[in-house]
Design a protein around this motif. Structure first.
Motif, PDB file in Angstrom:
ATOM      1  N   PRO A 168      56.523  35.164  30.251  1.00  0.00           N
ATOM      2  CA  PRO A 168      55.533  36.407  30.207  1.00  0.00           C
ATOM      3  C   PRO A 168      54.721  36.203  28.865  1.00  0.00           C
ATOM      4  CG  PRO A 168      57.624  37.522  30.680  1.00  0.00           C
ATOM      5  CD  PRO A 168      57.882  36.074  30.769  1.00  0.00           C
ATOM      6  N   LYS A 169      55.670  36.010  28.064  1.00  0.00           N
ATOM      7  CA  LYS A 169      55.221  35.897  26.549  1.00  0.00           C
ATOM      8  C   LYS A 169      54.113  34.884  26.087  1.00  0.00           C
ATOM      9  CE  LYS A 169      59.172  38.432  24.414  1.00  0.00           C
ATOM     10  NZ  LYS A 169      60.398  38.445  23.588  1.00  0.00           N
ATOM     11  N   SER A 170      54.229  33.822  26.913  1.00  0.00           N
ATOM     12  CA  SER A 170      53.152  32.701  26.760  1.00  0.00           C
ATOM     13  C   SER A 170      52.237  32.703  27.839  1.00  0.00           C
ATOM     14  CB  SER A 170      53.943  31.441  26.407  1.00  0.00           C
ATOM     15  OG  SER A 170      54.689  31.052  27.363  1.00  0.00           O
ATOM     16  N   LEU A 171      52.039  33.336  28.768  1.00  0.00           N
ATOM     17  CA  LEU A 171      51.343  33.342  29.861  1.00  0.00           C
ATOM     18  C   LEU A 171      49.928  33.347  29.479  1.00  0.00           C
ATOM     19  CD1 LEU A 171      51.788  32.896  33.007  1.00  0.00           C
ATOM     20  CD2 LEU A 171      51.458  35.298  33.317  1.00  0.00           C
ATOM     21  N   LYS A 172      49.060  32.473  29.890  1.00  0.00           N
ATOM     22  CA  LYS A 172      47.669  32.641  29.649  1.00  0.00           C
ATOM     23  C   LYS A 172      46.692  32.339  30.985  1.00  0.00           C
ATOM     24  CE  LYS A 172      47.842  31.374  24.816  1.00  0.00           C
ATOM     25  NZ  LYS A 172      47.586  30.429  23.602  1.00  0.00           N
ATOM     26  N   VAL A 173      45.466  32.571  30.873  1.00  0.00           N
ATOM     27  CA  VAL A 173      44.478  32.459  31.941  1.00  0.00           C
ATOM     28  C   VAL A 173      44.063  30.932  31.700  1.00  0.00           C
ATOM     29  CG1 VAL A 173      42.292  32.711  32.806  1.00  0.00           C
ATOM     30  CG2 VAL A 173      43.920  34.698  32.239  1.00  0.00           C
ATOM     31  N   ARG A 174      44.148  30.161  32.736  1.00  0.00           N
ATOM     32  CA  ARG A 174      43.857  28.714  32.907  1.00  0.00           C
ATOM     33  C   ARG A 174      42.486  28.628  33.700  1.00  0.00           C
ATOM     34  NH1 ARG A 174      46.304  27.208  28.479  1.00  0.00           N
ATOM     35  NH2 ARG A 174      48.666  27.398  28.579  1.00  0.00           N
ATOM     36  N   GLU A 175      42.140  29.563  34.769  1.00  0.00           N
ATOM     37  CA  GLU A 175      41.084  29.364  35.493  1.00  0.00           C
ATOM     38  C   GLU A 175      40.778  30.584  36.225  1.00  0.00           C
ATOM     39  OE1 GLU A 175      39.229  26.217  39.174  1.00  0.00           O
ATOM     40  OE2 GLU A 175      41.252  25.933  38.233  1.00  0.00           O
ATOM     41  N   ARG A 176      39.607  30.906  36.181  1.00  0.00           N
ATOM     42  CA  ARG A 176      39.304  32.320  37.083  1.00  0.00           C
ATOM     43  C   ARG A 176      38.086  32.120  37.706  1.00  0.00           C
ATOM     44  NH1 ARG A 176      38.785  35.461  32.300  1.00  0.00           N
ATOM     45  NH2 ARG A 176      36.900  34.185  31.973  1.00  0.00           N
ATOM     46  N   VAL A 177      37.809  32.499  39.103  1.00  0.00           N
ATOM     47  CA  VAL A 177      36.594  32.720  39.919  1.00  0.00           C
ATOM     48  C   VAL A 177      36.458  33.780  40.700  1.00  0.00           C
ATOM     49  CG1 VAL A 177      37.209  30.044  40.635  1.00  0.00           C
ATOM     50  CG2 VAL A 177      38.082  31.662  42.163  1.00  0.00           C
ATOM     51  N   PHE A 178      35.256  34.010  40.816  1.00  0.00           N
ATOM     52  CA  PHE A 178      34.774  35.466  41.550  1.00  0.00           C
ATOM     53  C   PHE A 178      34.245  34.950  43.012  1.00  0.00           C
ATOM     54  CE2 PHE A 178      34.922  35.986  36.921  1.00  0.00           C
ATOM     55  CZ  PHE A 178      35.416  37.393  36.904  1.00  0.00           C
ATOM     56  N   SER A 179      34.204  36.176  43.550  1.00  0.00           N
ATOM     57  CA  SER A 179      33.342  35.992  44.889  1.00  0.00           C
ATOM     58  C   SER A 179      33.181  37.613  45.451  1.00  0.00           C
ATOM     59  CB  SER A 179      34.071  35.251  46.035  1.00  0.00           C
ATOM     60  OG  SER A 179      33.461  35.231  47.262  1.00  0.00           O
ATOM     61  N   GLY A 180      32.179  38.048  45.563  1.00  0.00           N
ATOM     62  CA  GLY A 180      31.879  39.302  45.914  1.00  0.00           C
ATOM     63  C   GLY A 180      32.593  40.412  44.988  1.00  0.00           C
ATOM     64  N   TRP A 199      42.692  39.886  42.453  1.00  0.00           N
ATOM     65  CA  TRP A 199      42.086  41.019  42.269  1.00  0.00           C
ATOM     66  C   TRP A 199      41.003  41.516  42.821  1.00  0.00           C
ATOM     67  CZ3 TRP A 199      44.454  43.062  37.348  1.00  0.00           C
ATOM     68  CH2 TRP A 199      45.036  41.992  36.721  1.00  0.00           C
ATOM     69  N   GLN A 200      40.825  42.821  42.779  1.00  0.00           N
ATOM     70  CA  GLN A 200      39.348  43.522  43.528  1.00  0.00           C
ATOM     71  C   GLN A 200      38.849  44.406  42.574  1.00  0.00           C
ATOM     72  OE1 GLN A 200      40.148  45.857  47.163  1.00  0.00           O
ATOM     73  NE2 GLN A 200      37.953  45.340  47.805  1.00  0.00           N
ATOM     74  N   LYS A 201      37.624  44.542  42.602  1.00  0.00           N
ATOM     75  CA  LYS A 201      36.862  45.488  41.585  1.00  0.00           C
ATOM     76  C   LYS A 201      37.152  46.852  41.884  1.00  0.00           C
ATOM     77  CE  LYS A 201      32.830  44.306  40.480  1.00  0.00           C
ATOM     78  NZ  LYS A 201      31.301  44.123  40.187  1.00  0.00           N
ATOM     79  N   ASP A 202      37.469  47.523  40.828  1.00  0.00           N
ATOM     80  CA  ASP A 202      37.771  49.126  41.307  1.00  0.00           C
ATOM     81  C   ASP A 202      36.359  49.751  41.729  1.00  0.00           C
ATOM     82  OD1 ASP A 202      38.609  51.769  40.969  1.00  0.00           O
ATOM     83  OD2 ASP A 202      39.936  51.281  39.618  1.00  0.00           O
ATOM     84  N   GLU A 203      36.443  50.207  42.807  1.00  0.00           N
ATOM     85  CA  GLU A 203      35.464  51.186  43.411  1.00  0.00           C
ATOM     86  C   GLU A 203      35.110  52.681  42.567  1.00  0.00           C
ATOM     87  OE1 GLU A 203      35.731  52.063  47.564  1.00  0.00           O
ATOM     88  OE2 GLU A 203      35.757  49.891  48.087  1.00  0.00           O
ATOM     89  N   LEU A 204      35.894  53.091  41.984  1.00  0.00           N
ATOM     90  CA  LEU A 204      35.890  54.247  41.048  1.00  0.00           C
ATOM     91  C   LEU A 204      34.902  53.922  39.948  1.00  0.00           C
ATOM     92  CD1 LEU A 204      36.839  57.108  40.870  1.00  0.00           C
ATOM     93  CD2 LEU A 204      38.486  56.451  39.367  1.00  0.00           C
ATOM     94  N   TYR A 205      34.746  52.867  39.624  1.00  0.00           N
ATOM     95  CA  TYR A 205      34.105  52.514  38.149  1.00  0.00           C
ATOM     96  C   TYR A 205      32.787  51.635  38.697  1.00  0.00           C
ATOM     97  CZ  TYR A 205      37.760  54.312  35.264  1.00  0.00           C
ATOM     98  OH  TYR A 205      38.524  55.058  34.431  1.00  0.00           O
ATOM     99  N   ILE A 281      37.851  31.444  46.507  1.00  0.00           N
ATOM    100  CA  ILE A 281      38.056  32.618  47.408  1.00  0.00           C
ATOM    101  C   ILE A 281      36.965  32.379  48.603  1.00  0.00           C
ATOM    102  CG2 ILE A 281      37.720  35.103  47.373  1.00  0.00           C
ATOM    103  CD1 ILE A 281      38.190  35.387  44.561  1.00  0.00           C
ATOM    104  N   PHE A 282      37.501  32.346  49.809  1.00  0.00           N
ATOM    105  CA  PHE A 282      36.515  32.397  50.891  1.00  0.00           C
ATOM    106  C   PHE A 282      36.527  33.617  51.801  1.00  0.00           C
ATOM    107  CE2 PHE A 282      38.303  28.372  49.526  1.00  0.00           C
ATOM    108  CZ  PHE A 282      36.874  27.696  49.398  1.00  0.00           C
ATOM    109  N   ILE A 283      35.552  34.350  51.757  1.00  0.00           N
ATOM    110  CA  ILE A 283      35.349  35.493  52.562  1.00  0.00           C
ATOM    111  C   ILE A 283      34.714  35.220  53.875  1.00  0.00           C
ATOM    112  CG2 ILE A 283      34.577  37.770  52.691  1.00  0.00           C
ATOM    113  CD1 ILE A 283      34.410  37.926  49.703  1.00  0.00           C
ATOM    114  N   THR A 284      35.484  35.207  55.048  1.00  0.00           N
ATOM    115  CA  THR A 284      34.773  34.983  56.528  1.00  0.00           C
ATOM    116  C   THR A 284      34.682  36.002  57.353  1.00  0.00           C
ATOM    117  OG1 THR A 284      35.210  33.446  58.357  1.00  0.00           O
ATOM    118  CG2 THR A 284      37.065  34.100  57.090  1.00  0.00           C
ATOM    119  N   ALA A 285      33.835  36.153  58.184  1.00  0.00           N
ATOM    120  CA  ALA A 285      33.860  37.011  59.219  1.00  0.00           C
ATOM    121  C   ALA A 285      34.510  36.821  60.509  1.00  0.00           C
ATOM    122  CB  ALA A 285      32.255  37.293  59.638  1.00  0.00           C
TER     123      ALA A 285
END
Length: 313
Positions: A168-180, A199-205, A281-285
């Motif tokens: 955990p001390k050397s953990l780093k972000v390598r790639e990040r994607v967003f969808s909705g 993760w999900q966006k916090d609706e409170l903010y 991330i794939f959001i399907t109906a």
């Protein structure tokens, strides 16, 4: 709100009750790591833990939030005695007037008590709302603060008791994607051990112009095997509203596309040929069946759309 003061109060009260961190954690159904984070001021109890914690420690919610034991203000008791003393000094024929004054005074006390109770209730409600916003803020991150994302990911896996291989001390972000309203992040440590958090966006903010970009962690994969064997999809949504996350690391150099098939859907996306990773991330109906709620195979293709064999390294 002072997290250090709240933590000190929790630790002091727990020791007074002769409880260990593990025993307190078992009573309120959290991990002893969570209790340790509260007592050291590195975190605050979540909304679902606040009331059980107050009951276990014999403290009010207001005391936990303020970080100290409180004494309720007592309503003045001298008014009745003052009235009786005055009645003794006055003539007997005035007793009705004094009785009326006593009644008015009692009514005034009752009104003051009601006003005090209402004010106290409003203060506690406002404090609860402030606490809710504060708790949401401390349990969420700005997605572009990569150090916070990495720390929150490691803490989440630890608090959930999930097995990990990364440092955990050397953990780093390598790639990040967003969808909705969703975000998926691939992370690795210096030794090349990988994990993924979702993760999900916090609706409170959502309507807060200063803090719209706050995300709360929902889950993830605490360890990912390299190569085709570790490439998988997972539904982090529901059967009715699937949110499919694909993640894989250290993929073959020939890999250019990845493809996944499900009940009523087929999806395809590109491999990051520089990092040799897959993250989508794939959001399907389309609802998914029970068999599709678990990880399933994801197929790799080369630049010409030809499927790659599974034993390709």
């Amino acid at each position: 709100m002072d997290t250090k003061a709240t933590g000190a109060l929790i630790a002091q009260r727990r020791k007074q009750l002769a409880l260990s961190q593990a025993e307190l954690a078992e009573q309120i159904h959290v991990t002893d790591k969570a209790v340790s984070r509260w007592e050291t001021g590195r975190g605050m109890p979540g909304l679902d833990s606040l009331e059980p914690l107050s009951e276990a420690l014999g403290l009010s919610v207001s005391e936990l939030l303020s970080g100290k034991e409180l004494t309720r203000e007592e309503l003045p008791k001298a008014a009745g005695g003052q009235i009786m003393e005055s009645m003794k000094r006055e003539n007997r024929w005035k007793w009705l007037a004094w009785a009326a004054m006593a009644a008015v005074t009692v009514l005034a006390i009752w009104a003051a008590a009601a006003s005090y109770a209402q004010t106290r209730q409003q203060q506690e409600q406002a404090e609860q709302e402030r606490w809710e916003r504060y708790a949401h803020y401390t349990s969420s991150v700005n997605p572009y603060e990569e150090a916070d994302v990495a720390e929150a990911t490691a803490d989440y896996f630890q608090e959930q008791g999930m097995k990990t291989r990364f440092n955990p001390k050397s953990l780093k972000v390598r790639e990040r994607v967003f969808s909705g309203d969703y975000m998926a992040v691939l992370l690795s440590d210096r030794e090349g051990e990988w994990c993924m958090s979702f993760w999900q966006k916090d609706e409170l903010y959502r309507d807060d112009l200063e803090r719209q970009d706050r995300f709360r962690i929902l889950g993830g994969r605490s360890r990912i095997d390299p190569g085709t064997g570790g490439l998988a999809q997972w539904n982090f949504g529901t059967r009715e509203q699937p949110v499919i996350i694909v993640s894989g690391v250290e993929l073959p150099e020939e890999a250019y596309w990845y493809e996944l098939d499900g009940t009523g859907y087929r999806m395809k996306s590109m491999v990051d040929t520089d990092l040799r990773t897959a993250l989508g991330i794939f959001i399907t109906a389309c609802p998914v069946g029970p068999e599709d709620l678990n990880p399933t195979l994801v197929f790799l293709c080369d630049a010409y759309g030809t499927y790659l064999p599974w034993d390709l390294e």
